[in-house]
Scaffold this active site. Structure first.
Site, PDB file in Angstrom:
ATOM      1  N   LYS A   1       0.867  -1.079  -0.137  1.00 16.02           N
ATOM      2  CA  LYS A   1       0.002  -0.052  -0.067  1.00 16.02           C
ATOM      3  C   LYS A   1       0.950   1.313   0.004  1.00 16.02           C
ATOM      4  O   LYS A   1       0.510   2.146  -0.661  1.00 16.02           O
ATOM      5  CB  LYS A   1      -0.737   0.209   1.222  1.00 16.02           C
ATOM      6  CG  LYS A   1      -1.801  -1.118   1.229  1.00 16.02           C
ATOM      7  CD  LYS A   1      -2.619  -0.844   2.383  1.00 16.02           C
ATOM      8  CE  LYS A   1      -2.020  -0.731   3.910  1.00 16.02           C
ATOM      9  NZ  LYS A   1      -1.665  -2.236   4.388  1.00 16.02           N
TER      10      LYS A   1
ATOM     11  N   ARG B   1      -9.816   0.876   9.078  1.00 14.54           N
ATOM     12  CA  ARG B   1      -9.070  -0.365   9.475  1.00 14.54           C
ATOM     13  C   ARG B   1     -10.283  -1.382  10.342  1.00 14.54           C
ATOM     14  O   ARG B   1     -10.193  -2.422  10.311  1.00 14.54           O
ATOM     15  CB  ARG B   1      -8.027  -0.142  10.478  1.00 14.54           C
ATOM     16  CG  ARG B   1      -6.636   0.004  10.046  1.00 14.54           C
ATOM     17  CD  ARG B   1      -5.882  -1.197   9.400  1.00 14.54           C
ATOM     18  NE  ARG B   1      -4.621  -1.438   9.913  1.00 14.54           N
ATOM     19  CZ  ARG B   1      -3.619  -0.674   9.694  1.00 14.54           C
ATOM     20  NH1 ARG B   1      -3.405   0.219   8.855  1.00 14.54           N
ATOM     21  NH2 ARG B   1      -2.523  -1.025  10.186  1.00 14.54           N
TER      22      ARG B   1
ATOM     23  N   ARG C   1      11.772  -6.113   5.195  1.00 13.55           N
ATOM     24  CA  ARG C   1      11.487  -4.579   4.939  1.00 13.55           C
ATOM     25  C   ARG C   1      12.544  -3.827   5.628  1.00 13.55           C
ATOM     26  O   ARG C   1      12.720  -3.816   6.627  1.00 13.55           O
ATOM     27  CB  ARG C   1      10.051  -4.063   5.151  1.00 13.55           C
ATOM     28  CG  ARG C   1       9.829  -2.472   5.042  1.00 13.55           C
ATOM     29  CD  ARG C   1       8.538  -2.187   5.030  1.00 13.55           C
ATOM     30  NE  ARG C   1       7.579  -2.582   6.051  1.00 13.55           N
ATOM     31  CZ  ARG C   1       6.261  -2.446   6.076  1.00 13.55           C
ATOM     32  NH1 ARG C   1       5.545  -1.909   4.997  1.00 13.55           N
ATOM     33  NH2 ARG C   1       5.545  -2.530   7.327  1.00 13.55           N
TER      34      ARG C   1
ATOM     35  N   ARG D   1      11.169  -1.214  10.899  1.00 17.33           N
ATOM     36  CA  ARG D   1      10.214  -0.763  11.752  1.00 17.33           C
ATOM     37  C   ARG D   1       9.811  -1.862  13.007  1.00 17.33           C
ATOM     38  O   ARG D   1      10.220  -2.876  13.066  1.00 17.33           O
ATOM     39  CB  ARG D   1       8.660  -0.833  11.153  1.00 17.33           C
ATOM     40  CG  ARG D   1       8.530   0.575  10.241  1.00 17.33           C
ATOM     41  CD  ARG D   1       7.307   0.395   9.275  1.00 17.33           C
ATOM     42  NE  ARG D   1       6.017  -0.414  10.114  1.00 17.33           N
ATOM     43  CZ  ARG D   1       4.964  -0.382   9.659  1.00 17.33           C
ATOM     44  NH1 ARG D   1       4.688   0.070   8.491  1.00 17.33           N
ATOM     45  NH2 ARG D   1       3.872  -0.883   9.984  1.00 17.33           N
TER      46      ARG D   1
ATOM     47  N   ARG E   1      -0.631  -8.776  13.514  1.00 13.26           N
ATOM     48  CA  ARG E   1      -1.230  -7.802  12.634  1.00 13.26           C
ATOM     49  C   ARG E   1      -1.911  -8.140  11.520  1.00 13.26           C
ATOM     50  O   ARG E   1      -2.913  -7.937  11.060  1.00 13.26           O
ATOM     51  CB  ARG E   1      -0.114  -6.925  12.012  1.00 13.26           C
ATOM     52  CG  ARG E   1       0.631  -5.921  13.042  1.00 13.26           C
ATOM     53  CD  ARG E   1       1.863  -5.363  12.724  1.00 13.26           C
ATOM     54  NE  ARG E   1       2.001  -4.705  11.539  1.00 13.26           N
ATOM     55  CZ  ARG E   1       3.499  -4.582  10.903  1.00 13.26           C
ATOM     56  NH1 ARG E   1       4.305  -5.305  11.295  1.00 13.26           N
ATOM     57  NH2 ARG E   1       2.993  -3.706   9.498  1.00 13.26           N
TER      58      ARG E   1
HETATM   59  P1  AMP Z   1       0.655   0.621   9.480  1.00 12.61           P
HETATM   60  O1  AMP Z   1       1.873   1.490   9.128  1.00 12.61           O
HETATM   61  O2  AMP Z   1      -0.572   1.044   8.349  1.00 12.61           O
HETATM   62  O3  AMP Z   1       0.831  -0.934   9.101  1.00 12.61           O
HETATM   63  O4  AMP Z   1       0.230   0.710  10.974  1.00 12.61           O
HETATM   64  C1  AMP Z   1       1.041   0.503  11.903  1.00 12.61           C
HETATM   65  C2  AMP Z   1       0.267   0.584  13.229  1.00 12.61           C
HETATM   66  O5  AMP Z   1      -0.517   1.520  13.483  1.00 12.61           O
HETATM   67  C3  AMP Z   1      -0.876  -0.431  13.364  1.00 12.61           C
HETATM   68  O6  AMP Z   1      -0.433  -2.077  13.486  1.00 12.61           O
HETATM   69  C4  AMP Z   1      -1.897   0.188  14.305  1.00 12.61           C
HETATM   70  O7  AMP Z   1      -1.202  -0.336  15.613  1.00 12.61           O
HETATM   71  C5  AMP Z   1      -1.592   1.532  14.095  1.00 12.61           C
HETATM   72  N1  AMP Z   1      -2.828   2.181  13.104  1.00 12.61           N
HETATM   73  C6  AMP Z   1      -2.437   2.438  11.990  1.00 12.61           C
HETATM   74  N2  AMP Z   1      -3.541   2.670  11.257  1.00 12.61           N
HETATM   75  C7  AMP Z   1      -4.605   2.447  12.137  1.00 12.61           C
HETATM   76  C8  AMP Z   1      -5.970   2.444  12.164  1.00 12.61           C
HETATM   77  N3  AMP Z   1      -6.670   3.082  10.939  1.00 12.61           N
HETATM   78  N4  AMP Z   1      -6.754   2.317  13.199  1.00 12.61           N
HETATM   79  C9  AMP Z   1      -6.262   1.865  14.151  1.00 12.61           C
HETATM   80  N5  AMP Z   1      -4.943   1.563  14.290  1.00 12.61           N
HETATM   81  C10 AMP Z   1      -3.895   1.987  13.271  1.00 12.61           C
END
Ligand code: AMP
Length: 206
Positions: free
Chosen positions: A13, A88, A122, A147, A158
């Site tokens: 993404k 999400r 990554r 990360r 996740r």
């Molecule tokens: P990402 O970079 O999108 O993989 O997000 C990393 C982490 O941020 C996720 O595992 C959640 O802990 C938090 N997070 C990101 N976006 C959301 C969302 N829309 N709702 C809830 N938690 C989020």
């Protein structure tokens, strides 16, 4: 154009969102990036976010909705925006529906073994460029970091949460007839071409 790019963690993404954002001059709004910035700043929000993120858990919907409402007020959102990592949960999708008209949701579907390799491999350079030690290793001399949540245990959590929450969101957008599914594990240029053909059809249909 108001768009959502969906996919499990590691589906690509972020990579494709950056290209779409540049080509269509719309901001790439990644809730994960916003939260990581808050963590880096050490803000109250960042401290709360970190405790969830370190375990691979989702933050409460009301916190995320407030972030999005604030972000959409900014000037650069006037001609559209692209969400990555949001919504999400079904509640987030329903709330979003009251503040934005989404024209297209593109889902990048990938098999789990690819997702796990992409996430464990990554590495991110200081300029934000994303490499992968298995598929696209960083050139020698380029400093990269991993990360905190790209470790195998958190990745599994996740992915579990993604599959738990994804189906109702997909059903929600399918009913609105703006849901598109494409393979996210093909060659990067092929995936991007497929995204572009969906976006060009939207522009034609206006
Ligand atoms: P990402 O970079 O999108 O993989 O997000 C990393 C982490 O941020 C996720 O595992 C959640 O802990 C938090 N997070 C990101 N976006 C959301 C969302 N829309 N709702 C809830 N938690 C989020």
């Amino acid at each position: 154009m108001n768009l959502i790019l969906m996919g499990a963690p590691g589906a690509g993404k972020g990579t494709h969102a950056k290209d779409i954002s540049k080509q269509f001059s719309i901001p790439h709004i990644s809730t994960g990036d916003i939260l990581r910035e808050e963590v880096a700043k050490g803000s109250e929000l960042g401290k709360t976010a970190k405790s969830y993120m370190d375990e691979g858990k989702l933050l409460p919907d009301d916190i995320i909705i407030e972030i999005i409402k604030g972000r959409l007020q900014e000037d650069d959102c006037k001609n559209g925006y692209l969400f990555d990592g949001f919504p999400r949960t079904l509640v987030q999708a329903q709330k979003l529906d009251t503040i934005s008209r989404i024209e297209s949701v593109i889902y990048l579907k990938c098999d789990d073994d690819i997702l796990i390799k992409r996430l464990t491999g990554r590495r991110i350079a200081e300029d934000g460029r994303i490499y992968n030690i298995y598929f696209d290793p960083p050139p020698e001399g380029i400093k990269t970091y991993q990360r905190d949540d790209d470790n195998e245990e958190t990745i599994r959590e996740r992915l579990r949460i993604f599959y738990d929450t994804f189906t109702p969101i997909m059903e929600f957008y399918k009913k609105k007839n703006n849901f598109h599914e494409i393979r996210g594990d093909e060659d990067r240029t092929v995936v991007y071409e497929n995204i572009l053909s969906i976006l060009k059809n939207i522009q034609k249909g206006r």
